[in-house]
Design a protein around this motif. Structure first.
Motif, PDB file in Angstrom:
ATOM      1  N   ILE A 305     -15.273 -18.781  -4.677  1.00 50.20           N
ATOM      2  CA  ILE A 305     -14.624 -17.899  -5.662  1.00 50.20           C
ATOM      3  C   ILE A 305     -13.112 -17.802  -5.478  1.00 50.20           C
ATOM      4  CG2 ILE A 305     -16.636 -16.489  -6.224  1.00 50.20           C
ATOM      5  CD1 ILE A 305     -15.865 -14.509  -4.186  1.00 50.20           C
ATOM      6  N   PHE A 306     -12.598 -18.367  -4.379  1.00 49.35           N
ATOM      7  CA  PHE A 306     -11.155 -18.259  -4.128  1.00 49.35           C
ATOM      8  C   PHE A 306     -10.489 -19.618  -4.337  1.00 49.35           C
ATOM      9  CE2 PHE A 306     -13.336 -15.112  -1.408  1.00 49.35           C
ATOM     10  CZ  PHE A 306     -12.861 -13.957  -2.017  1.00 49.35           C
ATOM     11  N   GLN A 307     -10.398 -20.017  -5.600  1.00 51.42           N
ATOM     12  CA  GLN A 307      -9.806 -21.320  -5.925  1.00 51.42           C
ATOM     13  C   GLN A 307      -8.306 -21.324  -5.645  1.00 51.42           C
ATOM     14  OE1 GLN A 307     -11.693 -23.958  -7.103  1.00 51.42           O
ATOM     15  NE2 GLN A 307     -13.532 -22.708  -6.891  1.00 51.42           N
ATOM     16  N   THR A 308      -7.675 -20.166  -5.832  1.00 52.59           N
ATOM     17  CA  THR A 308      -6.236 -20.051  -5.569  1.00 52.59           C
ATOM     18  C   THR A 308      -5.995 -18.895  -4.610  1.00 52.59           C
ATOM     19  OG1 THR A 308      -5.957 -18.581  -7.458  1.00 52.59           O
ATOM     20  CG2 THR A 308      -5.591 -20.939  -7.845  1.00 52.59           C
ATOM     21  N   ASP A 309      -4.818 -18.897  -3.992  1.00 55.96           N
ATOM     22  CA  ASP A 309      -4.448 -17.802  -3.097  1.00 55.96           C
ATOM     23  C   ASP A 309      -3.806 -16.683  -3.917  1.00 55.96           C
ATOM     24  OD1 ASP A 309      -4.015 -16.353  -0.757  1.00 55.96           O
ATOM     25  OD2 ASP A 309      -3.451 -18.149   0.364  1.00 55.96           O
ATOM     26  N   VAL A 310      -3.390 -15.618  -3.242  1.00 53.68           N
ATOM     27  CA  VAL A 310      -2.805 -14.475  -3.955  1.00 53.68           C
ATOM     28  C   VAL A 310      -1.500 -14.840  -4.661  1.00 53.68           C
ATOM     29  CG1 VAL A 310      -3.884 -12.682  -2.543  1.00 53.68           C
ATOM     30  CG2 VAL A 310      -1.732 -13.710  -1.786  1.00 53.68           C
ATOM     31  N   ASN A 311      -0.859 -15.918  -4.193  1.00 54.67           N
ATOM     32  CA  ASN A 311       0.404 -16.342  -4.827  1.00 54.67           C
ATOM     33  C   ASN A 311       0.188 -17.423  -5.890  1.00 54.67           C
ATOM     34  OD1 ASN A 311      -0.281 -18.514  -3.290  1.00 54.67           O
ATOM     35  ND2 ASN A 311       1.471 -18.395  -1.888  1.00 54.67           N
ATOM     36  N   GLY A 312      -1.079 -17.737  -6.183  1.00 59.21           N
ATOM     37  CA  GLY A 312      -1.380 -18.714  -7.228  1.00 59.21           C
ATOM     38  C   GLY A 312      -1.521 -20.145  -6.746  1.00 59.21           C
ATOM     39  N   GLN A 313      -1.202 -20.402  -5.473  1.00 59.90           N
ATOM     40  CA  GLN A 313      -1.322 -21.773  -4.953  1.00 59.90           C
ATOM     41  C   GLN A 313      -2.791 -22.132  -4.715  1.00 59.90           C
ATOM     42  OE1 GLN A 313       1.094 -21.861  -1.409  1.00 59.90           O
ATOM     43  NE2 GLN A 313       2.914 -22.510  -2.515  1.00 59.90           N
ATOM     44  N   ALA A 314      -3.108 -23.413  -4.929  1.00 58.77           N
ATOM     45  CA  ALA A 314      -4.481 -23.880  -4.725  1.00 58.77           C
ATOM     46  C   ALA A 314      -4.867 -23.734  -3.253  1.00 58.77           C
ATOM     47  CB  ALA A 314      -4.605 -25.334  -5.160  1.00 58.77           C
ATOM     48  N   ARG A 315      -6.132 -23.389  -3.011  1.00 54.55           N
ATOM     49  CA  ARG A 315      -6.620 -23.188  -1.643  1.00 54.55           C
ATOM     50  C   ARG A 315      -7.562 -24.305  -1.234  1.00 54.55           C
ATOM     51  NH1 ARG A 315      -6.905 -18.250   0.916  1.00 54.55           N
ATOM     52  NH2 ARG A 315      -9.021 -18.652   1.617  1.00 54.55           N
ATOM     53  N   GLU A 316      -7.487 -24.661   0.048  1.00 52.17           N
ATOM     54  CA  GLU A 316      -8.435 -25.638   0.584  1.00 52.17           C
ATOM     55  C   GLU A 316      -9.763 -24.960   0.903  1.00 52.17           C
ATOM     56  OE1 GLU A 316      -8.883 -28.791   4.322  1.00 52.17           O
ATOM     57  OE2 GLU A 316      -7.078 -27.543   4.166  1.00 52.17           O
ATOM     58  N   ASP A 356     -15.764  -7.309  -8.465  1.00 56.92           N
ATOM     59  CA  ASP A 356     -14.400  -7.833  -8.368  1.00 56.92           C
ATOM     60  C   ASP A 356     -13.901  -7.661  -6.939  1.00 56.92           C
ATOM     61  OD1 ASP A 356     -13.861  -8.681 -11.002  1.00 56.92           O
ATOM     62  OD2 ASP A 356     -13.566  -6.604 -11.645  1.00 56.92           O
ATOM     63  N   PHE A 357     -13.296  -8.710  -6.404  1.00 53.90           N
ATOM     64  CA  PHE A 357     -12.706  -8.638  -5.066  1.00 53.90           C
ATOM     65  C   PHE A 357     -11.225  -8.317  -5.216  1.00 53.90           C
ATOM     66  CE2 PHE A 357     -16.549 -10.986  -4.554  1.00 53.90           C
ATOM     67  CZ  PHE A 357     -17.016 -10.622  -3.300  1.00 53.90           C
ATOM     68  N   MET A 358     -10.836  -7.147  -4.747  1.00 50.44           N
ATOM     69  CA  MET A 358      -9.451  -6.687  -4.834  1.00 50.44           C
ATOM     70  C   MET A 358      -8.765  -7.007  -3.508  1.00 50.44           C
ATOM     71  SD  MET A 358      -9.745  -5.561  -7.837  1.00 50.44           S
ATOM     72  CE  MET A 358     -10.130  -4.295  -9.025  1.00 50.44           C
ATOM     73  N   VAL A 359      -7.857  -7.980  -3.532  1.00 55.08           N
ATOM     74  CA  VAL A 359      -7.300  -8.540  -2.302  1.00 55.08           C
ATOM     75  C   VAL A 359      -5.819  -8.187  -2.182  1.00 55.08           C
ATOM     76  CG1 VAL A 359      -6.886 -10.688  -1.022  1.00 55.08           C
ATOM     77  CG2 VAL A 359      -8.976 -10.420  -2.380  1.00 55.08           C
ATOM     78  N   GLN A 360      -5.409  -7.826  -0.975  1.00 57.34           N
ATOM     79  CA  GLN A 360      -4.009  -7.474  -0.732  1.00 57.34           C
ATOM     80  C   GLN A 360      -3.126  -8.709  -0.863  1.00 57.34           C
ATOM     81  OE1 GLN A 360      -3.065  -6.248   3.291  1.00 57.34           O
ATOM     82  NE2 GLN A 360      -1.446  -4.901   2.594  1.00 57.34           N
ATOM     83  N   GLY A 361      -2.080  -8.583  -1.661  1.00 52.62           N
ATOM     84  CA  GLY A 361      -1.162  -9.698  -1.851  1.00 52.62           C
ATOM     85  C   GLY A 361      -0.090  -9.748  -0.779  1.00 52.62           C
ATOM     86  N   ASP A 362       0.826 -10.698  -0.920  1.00 48.64           N
ATOM     87  CA  ASP A 362       1.945 -10.802   0.019  1.00 48.64           C
ATOM     88  C   ASP A 362       3.016  -9.772  -0.331  1.00 48.64           C
ATOM     89  OD1 ASP A 362       0.925 -12.916   1.528  1.00 48.64           O
ATOM     90  OD2 ASP A 362       1.561 -14.383   0.025  1.00 48.64           O
TER      91      ASP A 362
END
Length: 383
Positions: A305-316, A356-362
């Motif tokens: 479910i986490f295709q991108t990180d909090v900054n929008g970059q693609a995640r491995e 919904d997963f509410m995740v702390q951003g940078d």
């Protein structure tokens, strides 16, 4: 009840010592007082089980309604825990009938189980522990009480850094820190082994885990109730499920939602890599059998479910997110529009859950970034 990390999974000479038993006793009193606003004296004089109830006299459980269609079950997964079990057999035999006798309006049953039932395996971590343990036995007395190798023999074991990172990585891999990380058993067992033993997915809990999953599948089938597990304690968030790939919407499908504490520090990236490195397909065996990897009617998967990180970059690594977070769950009628948080639909409609997963951003303000939703559909059969 959570006196401290891993309570119940320490070696028996510690777990059943007077000091530990007293800590457990006080922990239960504080848990009842601060989380349930009650005391043992009050509970023992109440004749109904609408609030908290005990089955064996050890541990307090609850079954609560969130409207007519959703029930939350809170089994006490600490009070009866020891290195060989999470809960005692009679506790299950008292809990299951309560779920099997829920009224027909109930469509979803959320099980609040402290440690995730469905979670990546940690063979890599076990391997690290074994490696370090072997090194320890080779150099008797070379460790101080904190489990750190003394510098004079570091070369023999294979570099102090490696040994230290071995401890650290296992400790973080299971989301634990603090007290459990600092105890070395005089019998040569590593505290990290005790931490791994605290997991549902550890081999010592294998038969019990299968019993819980298979029994709940049976009740789900009988009652047309969708079972879902809600857990934390591993400092990452994510979602998994057990399911029958040939019948993806039937009673065998049960979701696992994992939130993590808002306070604890998330684990470093190499731990995420370790948790994503397990590639063998996992299957739940039939009741009474040990997990063997043999194909069955129930497959176990983590969701990406986490295709991108909090900054929008693609995640491995897409299955788990190592950031502070919380999960917001709403029950809604998929045929109606615009569900809102806090709105409980009427019991007549078919309900799905959206998580919904509410995740702390940078950044200093730590803006919240939403991932999901994970949709948990109702179980239609027989309704």
């Amino acid at each position: 009840m959570h006196s401290f990390d891993g309570f119940g999974s320490y070696p028996e000479h510690m777990q059943f010592s007077n000091m530990f038993k007293n800590i457990g006793r006080i922990g239960i009193e504080m848990y009842l007082l601060f989380q349930h606003h009650t005391t043992l004296d009050i509970l023992r004089n109440v004749s109904n089980d609408t609030d908290l109830f005990t089955i064996t006299g050890t541990g307090w459980h609850f079954v609560k309604y969130l409207g007519p269609g959703v029930v939350v079950v809170g089994p006490d997964c600490r009070s009866e825990r020891n290195p060989h079990q999470v809960m005692a057999g009679p506790t299950y035999q008292g809990l299951f009938p309560k779920i099997a006798m829920l009224p027909p309006s109930v469509q979803h049953c959320l099980w609040m189980v402290a440690v995730p039932l469905i979670y990546p395996r940690l063979e890599t971590a076990e391997h690290i522990v074994q490696t370090v343990a072997t090194g320890k036995r080779a150099v008797t007395g070379a460790y101080n009480v904190l489990g750190k190798v003394t510098s004079s023999v570091a070369g023999v074991v294979g570099a102090k850094d490696f040994v230290g990172s071995g401890f650290d990585s296992v400790k973080r891999a299971v989301g634990k820190s603090g007290l459990m990380g600092g105890i070395l058993s005089p019998f040569g067992e590593f505290s990290s082994m005790d931490e791994l033993r605290d997991q549902w997915t550890h081999e010592s809990k294998d038969l019990e885990r299968t019993y819980l999953i298979r029994t709940l599948q049976g009740i789900a089938h009988q009652k047309s109730i969708r079972m879902t597990f809600l857990s934390g304690a591993v400092n990452v968030c994510g979602a998994g499920l057990v399911h029958d790939p040939s019948n993806p919407s039937d009673h065998k499908t049960m979701y696992q939602l994992i939130a993590s504490s808002v306070v604890n520090t998330p684990p470093p990236s190499y731990i995420l890599k370790m948790l994503h490195s397990h590639s063998k397909p996992l299957y739940v065996p039939s009741n009474g059998h040990r997990s063997s990897g043999q194909v069955s009617d129930t497959k176990e998967d983590m969701m990406e479910i986490f295709q991108t990180d909090v900054n929008g970059q693609a995640r491995e690594y897409r299955k788990l997110m190592a950031r502070r977070n919380y999960v917001a769950i709403v029950a809604y009628d998929p045929e109606a529009v615009n569900p809102s948080y806090g709105h409980i639909p009427s019991g007549a409609s078919k309900l799905s859950l959206a998580a919904d997963f509410m995740v702390q951003g940078d950044g200093a303000l730590g803006n919240v970034v939403k991932f999901g939703p994970v949709i948990v559909p109702s179980l239609d059969q027989g309704r």
